[in-house]
Design a protein around this motif. Structure first.
Motif, PDB file in Angstrom:
ATOM      1  N   UNK A 226       0.822  -1.351   0.040  1.00  0.00           N
ATOM      2  CA  UNK A 226       0.128  -0.188  -0.046  1.00  0.00           C
ATOM      3  C   UNK A 226       0.808   1.021  -0.013  1.00  0.00           C
ATOM      4  N   UNK A 227       0.478   2.070  -0.721  1.00  0.00           N
ATOM      5  CA  UNK A 227       1.070   3.698  -0.585  1.00  0.00           C
ATOM      6  C   UNK A 227       0.220   4.555   0.394  1.00  0.00           C
ATOM      7  N   UNK A 228       0.970   5.673   0.612  1.00  0.00           N
ATOM      8  CA  UNK A 228       0.367   6.356   1.705  1.00  0.00           C
ATOM      9  C   UNK A 228       0.048   7.840   1.365  1.00  0.00           C
ATOM     10  N   UNK A 229      -1.268   8.418   1.483  1.00  0.00           N
ATOM     11  CA  UNK A 229      -2.009   9.552   1.269  1.00  0.00           C
ATOM     12  C   UNK A 229      -2.761   9.852   2.367  1.00  0.00           C
ATOM     13  N   UNK A 245      -3.801  20.684  -9.730  1.00  0.00           N
ATOM     14  CA  UNK A 245      -2.349  20.470  -9.613  1.00  0.00           C
ATOM     15  C   UNK A 245      -1.645  19.721  -8.283  1.00  0.00           C
ATOM     16  N   UNK A 246      -2.243  20.538  -6.993  1.00  0.00           N
ATOM     17  CA  UNK A 246      -1.566  20.086  -6.032  1.00  0.00           C
ATOM     18  C   UNK A 246      -2.214  18.567  -5.865  1.00  0.00           C
ATOM     19  N   UNK A 247      -3.220  18.195  -6.160  1.00  0.00           N
ATOM     20  CA  UNK A 247      -3.578  16.724  -5.803  1.00  0.00           C
ATOM     21  C   UNK A 247      -2.959  15.749  -6.980  1.00  0.00           C
ATOM     22  N   UNK A 250       0.446  15.413  -5.247  1.00  0.00           N
ATOM     23  CA  UNK A 250       0.432  14.395  -3.906  1.00  0.00           C
ATOM     24  C   UNK A 250       0.186  12.983  -4.415  1.00  0.00           C
ATOM     25  N   UNK A 251      -0.686  12.578  -5.388  1.00  0.00           N
ATOM     26  CA  UNK A 251      -0.801  11.182  -5.798  1.00  0.00           C
ATOM     27  C   UNK A 251       0.535  10.833  -6.663  1.00  0.00           C
ATOM     28  N   UNK A 252       0.889  11.636  -7.543  1.00  0.00           N
ATOM     29  CA  UNK A 252       2.231  11.225  -8.078  1.00  0.00           C
ATOM     30  C   UNK A 252       3.321  10.858  -7.149  1.00  0.00           C
ATOM     31  N   UNK A 253       3.488  11.908  -6.199  1.00  0.00           N
ATOM     32  CA  UNK A 253       4.672  11.723  -5.137  1.00  0.00           C
ATOM     33  C   UNK A 253       4.298  10.271  -4.347  1.00  0.00           C
TER      34      UNK A 253
END
Length: 309
Positions: A226-229, A245-247, A250-253
């Motif tokens: 799992x990834x973390x957001x 752009x911010x979202x 966030x998901x790309x990172x």
């Protein structure tokens, strides 16, 4: 959450019901345009005959202050979750008929325009309400008032203590959509291509520094792979959803790639609905693992941590 449904992400499921932006004058330019409205839009449509405002916040605060004609929704109230039997998971979705009766009692009909707003930053409960409406097949007519009651008041807009007089709505049988992932779906997703599992809990639960899981089966860490957001990371300081752009950043990172389907989870399936909403606004197909760590820990399934030793 024990509903086992076919794997059809939310964006696809809603598309089968028509435009996701029924409250706008034209089709949405981006996914978020069909999911949110501004306080100004709400203020200018308060007299619309089909508008239904749902206030999500502390029930103790609602009588003294809410937007005119808004109806209180509490996830602790009847009809929003299945009765919890001993040993059962927390916050399971109700039966379709229970939910239908609850929605009709709030004045919701098949042609209603439903606007959900949160008070005092009740972010995840309001998103859980939206998820439930989507699950019920009403997502195409449901939007979030961006910023909630805090922004409404900061702009000097009026509130009232007058309780609404609600005429029961008329709802056809609900069209339940397959937007909830089962435990088996999540296990398959661990090795599937173009599917990402996202932990929406605070980072301390994800990395294992803080204990989580069901009270009867505590654990430390996250579902392997799992990834973390964290759910709190998708909101700006004023309580509005962060920009496209911010979202995307966030998901790309976090490791989510264009075209991925996102499955979110948290403790019991509530915080995860915030991250799910943000992922959907960012253009990803989404599903909710409603059983979340509550179910995963009870099944004594493996977890992993990111604690550096």
């Amino acid at each position: 959450m024990r509903h086992t449904l076919q794997f059809a992400p939310l964006a696809i499921a809603l598309a089968t019901l028509g435009s996701a932006a029924p409250l706008a004058q034209s089709g949405p330019a981006s996914p978020r345009d069909g999911m949110l409205v501004t306080t100004a839009w709400v203020a200018s449509h308060l007299k619309d005959p089909n508008l239904v405002l749902l206030h999500v916040g502390d029930p103790a605060d609602y009588p003294a202050k809410h937007i005119a004609d808004a109806r209180l929704v509490s996830l602790n109230g009847p009809g929003w979750a299945a009765p919890r039997a001993p040993g059962a998971l927390a916050l399971e979705l109700p039966s379709a008929e229970e939910l239908r009766a609850t929605l009709a009692a709030l004045g919701i009909s098949d042609n209603s325009k439903i606007v959900v707003y949160q008070a005092k930053k009740y972010f995840s409960p309001s998103m859980r309400v939206i998820l439930t409406l989507n699950w019920a097949g009403l997502g195409a007519n449901t939007v979030l008032m961006d910023g909630g009651l805090d922004v409404w008041e900061a702009e000097g807009r009026p509130t009232t203590s007058e309780m609404p007089v609600v005429k029961p709505g008329t709802l056809a049988p609900l069209r339940i959509l397959p937007i909830v992932a089962s435990l088996e779906d999540v296990q398959k997703a661990q090795t599937a291509k173009a599917v990402k599992i996202i932990d929406a809990r605070d980072k301390a639960f994800y990395d294992g520094t803080q204990e989580g899981g069901n009270a009867a089966a505590r654990n430390r860490g996250h579902i392997p792979g799992a990834l973390s957001v964290p759910f709190s990371s998708v909101y700006a300081d004023d309580g509005k959803l962060k920009s496209d752009a911010e979202l995307q950043t966030i998901f790309k990172d976090a490791g989510v790639e264009p075209g991925d389907t996102v499955i979110t989870y948290c403790h019991i399936g509530q915080q995860a609905t915030s991250t799910l909403f943000a992922a959907r606004a960012a253009g990803f197909n989404v599903k909710l693992y409603d059983g979340s760590m509550d179910e995963w820990s009870l099944k004594k399934l493996p977890v992993e941590t990111t604690i550096k030793k």
